[in-house]
Design a protein around this motif. Structure first.
Motif, PDB file in Angstrom:
ATOM      1  N   LEU A 206       8.426  -4.534  10.563  1.00 17.82           N
ATOM      2  CA  LEU A 206       7.630  -3.774   9.614  1.00 17.82           C
ATOM      3  C   LEU A 206       6.302  -4.865   9.614  1.00 17.82           C
ATOM      4  O   LEU A 206       6.441  -6.022   9.442  1.00 17.82           O
ATOM      5  CB  LEU A 206       8.357  -3.816   8.239  1.00 17.82           C
ATOM      6  N   PHE A 207       5.191  -4.191   9.634  1.00 18.98           N
ATOM      7  CA  PHE A 207       4.037  -4.814   9.709  1.00 18.98           C
ATOM      8  C   PHE A 207       3.199  -4.528   8.291  1.00 18.98           C
ATOM      9  O   PHE A 207       3.370  -3.407   7.838  1.00 18.98           O
ATOM     10  CB  PHE A 207       3.006  -4.544  10.556  1.00 18.98           C
ATOM     11  N   VAL A 208       2.975  -5.369   7.544  1.00 21.65           N
ATOM     12  CA  VAL A 208       1.901  -5.502   6.287  1.00 21.65           C
ATOM     13  C   VAL A 208       0.620  -5.395   6.796  1.00 21.65           C
ATOM     14  O   VAL A 208       0.315  -6.557   7.342  1.00 21.65           O
ATOM     15  CB  VAL A 208       2.306  -6.122   5.151  1.00 21.65           C
ATOM     16  N   THR A 209      -0.395  -4.595   6.482  1.00 20.30           N
ATOM     17  CA  THR A 209      -1.551  -4.618   7.350  1.00 20.30           C
ATOM     18  C   THR A 209      -2.593  -4.266   6.495  1.00 20.30           C
ATOM     19  O   THR A 209      -2.494  -3.864   5.164  1.00 20.30           O
ATOM     20  CB  THR A 209      -1.744  -3.537   8.331  1.00 20.30           C
ATOM     21  N   GLY A 210      -3.789  -4.448   6.663  1.00 20.31           N
ATOM     22  CA  GLY A 210      -5.148  -3.903   5.919  1.00 20.31           C
ATOM     23  C   GLY A 210      -5.156  -2.420   6.220  1.00 20.31           C
ATOM     24  O   GLY A 210      -4.262  -1.748   6.835  1.00 20.31           O
ATOM     25  N   THR A 234       2.923  -0.679   6.424  1.00 21.79           N
ATOM     26  CA  THR A 234       2.736  -0.484   5.016  1.00 21.79           C
ATOM     27  C   THR A 234       1.321  -1.223   4.914  1.00 21.79           C
ATOM     28  O   THR A 234       1.178  -2.466   5.280  1.00 21.79           O
ATOM     29  CB  THR A 234       3.713  -0.767   3.849  1.00 21.79           C
ATOM     30  N   ILE A 235       0.260  -0.524   4.226  1.00 21.61           N
ATOM     31  CA  ILE A 235      -0.961  -0.846   3.940  1.00 21.61           C
ATOM     32  C   ILE A 235      -0.852  -1.775   2.584  1.00 21.61           C
ATOM     33  O   ILE A 235      -0.633  -1.120   1.457  1.00 21.61           O
ATOM     34  CB  ILE A 235      -2.013   0.225   4.113  1.00 21.61           C
ATOM     35  N   ASN A 236      -1.469  -2.760   2.401  1.00 21.46           N
ATOM     36  CA  ASN A 236      -1.498  -3.626   1.193  1.00 21.46           C
ATOM     37  C   ASN A 236      -2.690  -4.351   1.321  1.00 21.46           C
ATOM     38  O   ASN A 236      -2.878  -5.308   2.056  1.00 21.46           O
ATOM     39  CB  ASN A 236      -0.384  -4.481   1.052  1.00 21.46           C
ATOM     40  N   THR A 237      -3.735  -3.954   0.368  1.00 21.26           N
ATOM     41  CA  THR A 237      -5.128  -4.801   0.360  1.00 21.26           C
ATOM     42  C   THR A 237      -5.193  -5.526  -1.028  1.00 21.26           C
ATOM     43  O   THR A 237      -6.396  -6.034  -1.066  1.00 21.26           O
ATOM     44  CB  THR A 237      -6.375  -3.977   0.680  1.00 21.26           C
ATOM     45  N   SER A 238      -4.193  -5.328  -1.935  1.00 17.19           N
ATOM     46  CA  SER A 238      -4.287  -6.075  -2.944  1.00 17.19           C
ATOM     47  C   SER A 238      -4.030  -7.496  -2.999  1.00 17.19           C
ATOM     48  O   SER A 238      -3.442  -8.004  -2.016  1.00 17.19           O
ATOM     49  CB  SER A 238      -3.301  -5.233  -4.001  1.00 17.19           C
ATOM     50  N   ARG A 239      -4.164  -8.343  -3.833  1.00 22.62           N
ATOM     51  CA  ARG A 239      -3.971  -9.729  -4.190  1.00 22.62           C
ATOM     52  C   ARG A 239      -2.470  -9.750  -4.515  1.00 22.62           C
ATOM     53  O   ARG A 239      -1.813 -10.798  -4.089  1.00 22.62           O
ATOM     54  CB  ARG A 239      -4.773 -10.592  -5.115  1.00 22.62           C
ATOM     55  N   TYR A 240      -1.736  -8.963  -4.999  1.00 25.64           N
ATOM     56  CA  TYR A 240      -0.372  -8.864  -5.315  1.00 25.64           C
ATOM     57  C   TYR A 240       0.427  -8.503  -4.030  1.00 25.64           C
ATOM     58  O   TYR A 240      -0.037  -7.515  -3.400  1.00 25.64           O
ATOM     59  CB  TYR A 240       0.017  -8.319  -6.333  1.00 25.64           C
ATOM     60  N   GLN A 241       1.381  -9.077  -3.857  1.00 26.67           N
ATOM     61  CA  GLN A 241       2.256  -8.720  -2.607  1.00 26.67           C
ATOM     62  C   GLN A 241       3.346  -7.751  -3.045  1.00 26.67           C
ATOM     63  O   GLN A 241       4.469  -7.828  -2.830  1.00 26.67           O
ATOM     64  CB  GLN A 241       3.119 -10.215  -2.064  1.00 26.67           C
TER      65      GLN A 241
END
Length: 434
Positions: A206-210, A234-241
């Motif tokens: 699993l990759f977490v990406t912009g 999954t895309i995550n651009t927030s400061r929260y993980q």
């Protein structure tokens, strides 16, 4: 600040050495009880001090050469320089100290068994979630340690399952060959995290990406790795993980992976939590099973995908708040043709109150870090005869059992070394209604 010569009196809850300077507690990494060390104090406040060893004046006979080349820097494993059998005694001591501090029990009279040792003390982690960063001109998988700029590279960690280290190394090569970059918060692009699960003989990636996701060529090349059976991002651009916020997208392979436990086959989807140390997980679940009579009805709180519940012949209700756990649990029940187990996805407190009001249970299994008032009151009011409480937080466990002391006796306490060389432990407590 001046250096201090300090005698280490004991280990703290995070595996750090504890000594005293002018009657004030001082926490010192990489120091063992009985050692005398010269310490450079690097943090000071009204309650405690922190420091680092600059010289060992006297070393402990329990000290062994660390097998980890990152021992002085990485904060993942605090006990690599302590003999393994002494780690078990230390962890039992942490449990006893919590009960001395937070309860009125006669701790020496409690039925605390010796810590169950792990048959596999290295190479046991079959799930890892690690940052992706840019270092010396290339993308790597590594962790910048707290309070420093030191980067620990994670493709040779001896706590990882060896296959996971191999997969990390191969993925790093592929990412750099394709000129991938780490996450840039200004443009919201790049790679943030890599999660790898080794389930059975297969691997989930699993990759977490912009916002840019991951390139088709990278996916194609990673899919050529023999053991990799699925790739998600999954895309995550927030400061929260909160990596589940945008959902997971499968870009290659199988939606679930099979796993054998209790001579049965289960399936895991990408979101469901797979045990970090499967050998010890099965040992823990086997001990819980041994406390349950065949004729007893069971309520299981925090059931996950139903590994334990679906191995029982009892009438069982399993509760979990996570939809993907319950989806996997229901799929597993259908596949195994188990009609004696019913799974509920609902807020834990609400579900426990409802179930205890509407139905009789002989045994309640609880897998939580601490108990809410709703759960404690439900146990008391429903007059549950047997409670099996599994906790990985000794202080919370002690506080909860002190509150239940009026209604329940402690029959057994079994600590398990689920995470060798780390300061964590899990404890199974068997309670009997008075």
């Amino acid at each position: 600040m001046r250096n201090e010569r300090i005698e280490i009196k004991k280990l703290g809850i995070n595996g750090e050495g504890i000594g005293y300077v002018d009657k004030k507690v001082c926490f010192i990494d990489n120091a063992l009880p009985g050692e005398v060390v010269e310490v450079e104090l690097d943090s000071r406040n009204r309650k405690f001090l922190k420091g680092k060893v600059v010289k060992y004046v006297k070393t402990s006979p329990e000290r062994v050469p660390s097998f980890c080349k990152e021992d002085q820097y990485c904060q993942g494993c605090a006990l690599t320089a302590l003999k393994y059998e002494k780690q078990l005694l230390y962890k039992k001591g942490i449990l006893k100290d919590a009960f001395k501090k937070y309860t009125s029990y006669d701790v020496e009279a409690l039925p605390i068994q010796n810590v169950i040792a792990s048959p596999l003390t290295k190479g046991y982690k079959q799930v890892v979630s690690l940052p992706i960063t840019y270092f010396k001109g290339k993308v790597v998988v590594g962790i910048y340690q707290r309070e420093s700029k030191y980067l620990t590279l994670m493709n040779q960690c001896q706590m990882h399952d060896p296959l996971i280290n191999q997969i990390i190394g191969k993925i790093e090569i592929i990412l750099n060959a394709n000129k991938a970059r780490d996450y840039n918060d200004k443009v919201k692009k790049g790679l943030r995290f890599l999660q790898i699960k080794h389930i059975g003989a297969s691997v989930q990636v699993l990759f977490v990406t912009g916002n840019d996701g991951i390139s088709e060529n990278v996916v194609k090349e990673i899919s050529q790795i023999e053991e990799v059976k699925s790739i998600y991002y999954t895309i995550n651009t927030s400061r929260y993980q909160d990596f589940e916020l945008q959902g997971y997208k499968k870009i290659y392979g199988q939606s679930t992976l099979p796993f054998s436990c209790f001579n049965q086959q289960y399936v895991y989807s990408i979101k469901s939590e797979f045990p970090i140390h499967p050998l010890m997980e099965e040992k823990k679940l086997s001990m819980i099973k041994s406390f349950i009579s065949l004729d007893k009805s069971v309520l299981s709180i925090g059931c996950g995908i139903g590994l334990l519940e679906l191995s029982l012949e009892n009438e069982v209700v399993g509760i979990d708040e996570k939809k993907y756990h319950i989806k996997d649990a229901q799929d597993n029940a259908k596949f195994l043709r188990k009609e004696n187990v019913h799974f509920i996805c609902k807020n834990i407190d609400e579900a426990v109150i409802q179930q205890c009001k509407n139905k009789h249970f002989d045994t309640v299994i609880i897998r939580k870090e601490e108990l809410s008032n709703a759960i404690k009151q439900s146990l008391i009011l429903a007059k549950i005869k047997d409670v099996i409480y599994v906790s990985n937080h000794p202080s919370s466990l002690a506080k909860d059992l002190e509150e239940l002391k009026r209604y329940y006796d402690i029959e057994k306490m079994i600590p398990l070394d689920m995470y060798p060389y780390a300061s964590k432990l899990e404890t199974i407590v068997k309670l009997k209604r008075k």
